[in-house]
Design a protein around this motif. Sequence first.
Motif, PDB file in Angstrom:
ATOM      1  N   THR A  39      -4.017  -5.975  -6.528  1.00 11.84           N
ATOM      2  CA  THR A  39      -4.353  -5.802  -5.116  1.00 11.84           C
ATOM      3  C   THR A  39      -5.720  -6.398  -4.797  1.00 11.84           C
ATOM      4  O   THR A  39      -5.921  -6.979  -3.718  1.00 11.84           O
ATOM      5  CB  THR A  39      -4.327  -4.309  -4.762  1.00 11.84           C
ATOM      6  OG1 THR A  39      -3.122  -3.724  -5.239  1.00 11.84           O
ATOM      7  CG2 THR A  39      -4.385  -4.119  -3.257  1.00 11.84           C
TER       8      THR A  39
ATOM      9  N   ASP B 194       2.759   2.326  -2.246  1.00  9.33           N
ATOM     10  CA  ASP B 194       2.757   2.889  -3.595  1.00  9.33           C
ATOM     11  C   ASP B 194       4.177   3.286  -3.996  1.00  9.33           C
ATOM     12  O   ASP B 194       5.097   2.479  -3.907  1.00  9.33           O
ATOM     13  CB  ASP B 194       1.795   4.067  -3.670  1.00  9.33           C
ATOM     14  CG  ASP B 194       1.448   4.406  -5.114  1.00  9.33           C
ATOM     15  OD1 ASP B 194       1.593   3.504  -5.952  1.00  9.33           O
ATOM     16  OD2 ASP B 194       1.038   5.534  -5.365  1.00  9.33           O
TER      17      ASP B 194
ATOM     18  N   ARG C 173      -4.437  -2.115  -9.361  1.00  7.04           N
ATOM     19  CA  ARG C 173      -5.725  -2.325  -8.680  1.00  7.04           C
ATOM     20  C   ARG C 173      -6.207  -3.759  -8.853  1.00  7.04           C
ATOM     21  O   ARG C 173      -6.732  -4.361  -7.912  1.00  7.04           O
ATOM     22  CB  ARG C 173      -6.757  -1.339  -9.236  1.00  7.04           C
ATOM     23  CG  ARG C 173      -6.538   0.096  -8.796  1.00  7.04           C
ATOM     24  CD  ARG C 173      -7.746   0.967  -9.072  1.00  7.04           C
ATOM     25  NE  ARG C 173      -8.022   1.092 -10.487  1.00  7.04           N
ATOM     26  CZ  ARG C 173      -7.484   2.021 -11.268  1.00  7.04           C
ATOM     27  NH1 ARG C 173      -6.654   2.917 -10.746  1.00  7.04           N
ATOM     28  NH2 ARG C 173      -7.771   2.093 -12.553  1.00  7.04           N
TER      29      ARG C 173
ATOM     30  N   ALA D 289      -5.204   2.523  -5.866  1.00  9.60           N
ATOM     31  CA  ALA D 289      -3.933   2.290  -6.565  1.00  9.60           C
ATOM     32  C   ALA D 289      -3.892   3.116  -7.847  1.00  9.60           C
ATOM     33  O   ALA D 289      -4.909   3.290  -8.523  1.00  9.60           O
ATOM     34  CB  ALA D 289      -3.769   0.803  -6.885  1.00  9.60           C
TER      35      ALA D 289
ATOM     36  N   ASN E 117      -7.977  -1.000   0.948  1.00  8.54           N
ATOM     37  CA  ASN E 117      -7.908   0.432   0.645  1.00  8.54           C
ATOM     38  C   ASN E 117      -7.030   0.690  -0.574  1.00  8.54           C
ATOM     39  O   ASN E 117      -7.368   1.511  -1.444  1.00  8.54           O
ATOM     40  CB  ASN E 117      -7.371   1.193   1.857  1.00  8.54           C
ATOM     41  CG  ASN E 117      -7.315   2.697   1.617  1.00  8.54           C
ATOM     42  OD1 ASN E 117      -8.334   3.347   1.491  1.00  8.54           O
ATOM     43  ND2 ASN E 117      -6.110   3.221   1.547  1.00  8.54           N
ATOM     44  N   HIS E 118      -5.898  -0.021  -0.670  1.00  5.28           N
ATOM     45  CA  HIS E 118      -5.019   0.177  -1.824  1.00  5.28           C
ATOM     46  C   HIS E 118      -5.666  -0.333  -3.102  1.00  5.28           C
ATOM     47  O   HIS E 118      -5.413   0.209  -4.194  1.00  5.28           O
ATOM     48  CB  HIS E 118      -3.681  -0.522  -1.588  1.00  5.28           C
ATOM     49  CG  HIS E 118      -2.639  -0.170  -2.613  1.00  5.28           C
ATOM     50  ND1 HIS E 118      -2.152   1.109  -2.769  1.00  5.28           N
ATOM     51  CD2 HIS E 118      -2.014  -0.922  -3.556  1.00  5.28           C
ATOM     52  CE1 HIS E 118      -1.269   1.129  -3.742  1.00  5.28           C
ATOM     53  NE2 HIS E 118      -1.173  -0.089  -4.245  1.00  5.28           N
TER      54      HIS E 118
ATOM     55  N   SER F  58       0.806  -1.218   0.000  1.00  8.45           N
ATOM     56  CA  SER F  58       0.000   0.000   0.000  1.00  8.45           C
ATOM     57  C   SER F  58       0.839   1.267   0.000  1.00  8.45           C
ATOM     58  O   SER F  58       0.291   2.361  -0.124  1.00  8.45           O
ATOM     59  CB  SER F  58      -0.924   0.026   1.224  1.00  8.45           C
ATOM     60  OG  SER F  58      -0.163   0.025   2.422  1.00  8.45           O
TER      61      SER F  58
END
Length: 700
Positions: A165, A87, A162, A156, A151-152, A85
């Motif tokens: 994840t 990034d 996305r 993302a 949440n990520h 997460s």
Amino acid sequence: MDIYITLSVLASVFYLEAGMYPLKLRRCNLEWSFLLIAIALALWALTSTLLHTTSGVYSLIFYMLSGLSIILLPALFLNFALVLSADDERPGKFTVIPIIPSFLFIYLLLVASLVKPGDIHDLLSWTGDFRGLFEAYMVGYLAVAVSLIWNHARVAPSHRERNMTTLIFITSSFSLIAALIVTTLIPSSPQNMNTLGQIVGMIGAAGIVHGMANYHPPSMSPSLAGESIIDKVTDLVVLLDAEGGVTKLNQRAESELGVDSAGDWRDIVAPEHHGKLEREFEDIRERASSSRGDYHHRPLSIEYLRSDGERLPVKLFISLIREGADVVGYSMVAQDLRHTLRLRDRIEETEKSEKLTRMRLHEFRTLNEAIIRINHSNSPDELFRNIMGLLNEHLGLSDGALYLLRDGVLSPLEDGFSIDDPEKILGELDDAVLVRDGLIAVALRHDDKTLGFMVFRNGHEPDEYELKLLETMGGEAASTLKRIFYEKRLVESLEETELLLREIHHRVKNNLQVISSLLNLQSSYIDDPGITGVLRDSQGRIMSMSMIHEKLYRSGNLADVDVRGYIEGLARSIMFSYLRPDQQVELRFEIEDIKLNVDTIMPLGLIVNELVTNAFKYAFPDGGGEVRVSLGRDGDGFLLTVADDGVGLPDDFNLDSLRSLGMLLVRNLTDQLNGELEYTSNGGTEFRVRFSEVQYKKRF
């Protein structure tokens, strides 16, 4: 029992292979953090089964290793979620913070295993009374990790990340829910429960590996960049193999030719051009065999064949593609000539008009340059130099003179040649330009008023364009001369006015000092202390005004006064006047860099004079102390504070019933500044004056 051991070994191998597989594709922090999870899972899979098949010290070792892997798994999974997460701001392969609580449980594991051994067949027997805390640790860490992943998955930056994840979230959530069901709702033996746990863990690991392997964000590569560039270029690009077969057409080629594939280059080239291209390919191969570099041939003008039978005129560039010393193919890059041919026809039709336009544009640029250079002149000499430079550049005139009419007298500048009868030329200058006897005279007129003329030696008769340029220069030069004369008179007037103002301030300051000296002389003949004090106070007020005028005539700005220097100098002057030999009073300043106009600083200086004078006169009857003067911005206005740590004000002091002339002055001057006067007397005295700068009002 052998089947459980075999399954555990296979599960361990699977976990290790799953952990190593993403590293074969990409070696980043995310892949390394997943490898740590895989190692912990492999250790748990192997030791949780072996402890049931061994005894003695080996069973204890497997029990401890199994407990260690169970303790570390939540922290490692949370570390994996943090790396995922984070990034672009990836943490390291392993962060220390998530594992810190694990040390407590590792300590409990060691104590339970080595000091107080329990039932080693119960994998969590070592937790003892802390079982609830450990379960909360596992559930909390895993829940936070899953929340971070979810949440990520929503935020993302890329679509692929996305997807990756989301798949990791689904598989990890499924594994955790399935593990919870197996351990709490399905009664089973430890071996069966361990087997079910391995199956659930392998499913989760497989899903995570699948997401990381198939949906990880793409990285830049030369081949990917090359394909993207070929598809984005506006030219028609066709790639051939070594035998001439078509291997790729870019998007523009497919769109213009109406095909998505072709077997041979001859399928897309008009038949009459086949022989030309075959000879070109043969020439390229021969030249390439004797050259180490890639041979780029001269461009060819040919026609492509569209799928609908229409012909497409193109300019073709053929390049050889090599890999090392081997020829692997060719690139055919074609520029669509349809628009170029249409433009060529239009250009041929408009050449005459474009030539005329270029000539007019040159004239406009010349006039614009002349206007700019003339208008930026700041003196007659500079003006004449600029004009001569322009005329020498554009008309070839190198010899000239400028005659100015001042007070009815026509006189030349020092630079330039002289003519015999300038008044005669001026009288004949009815038009803007006069040409006669090898001379060109240009009138300098502004608002029907003649300021003089310019004259140049000329070897040819000027044409219409040259006459227009000279006329424009004469008009602009006259306008600039008028401005220069006005500016000169204005500067002289301003300098004279400033000098007079400085002299006025200087004389006012001297007169005030004379008045102060007279009061001082008068006080030496008076024995009454009361009258002497009144005269001294009057001297202080006069001094405060005198210092303002001194600041004004000494500064470079006659409108504003440097408040800090003025107040500090005034307060020190008061201290030297009123400080007794037996007193030790410290004077402290807190004044910001502020400039105020005269209408504001005059009453403000009198207020400071009265308040500081009162402090030195009445605050320290028996000794010393501190007097503080501060001035700073307060919202849209200013705040003046004069404070001391002396004996304070009398009990009957009241601003509404003042009898002291000094305090009456302070109150009235505060009203003059549209201000507010406040005071406190607790362990000293503090007066605060809030005021705004008085706006200057025109007096005439």
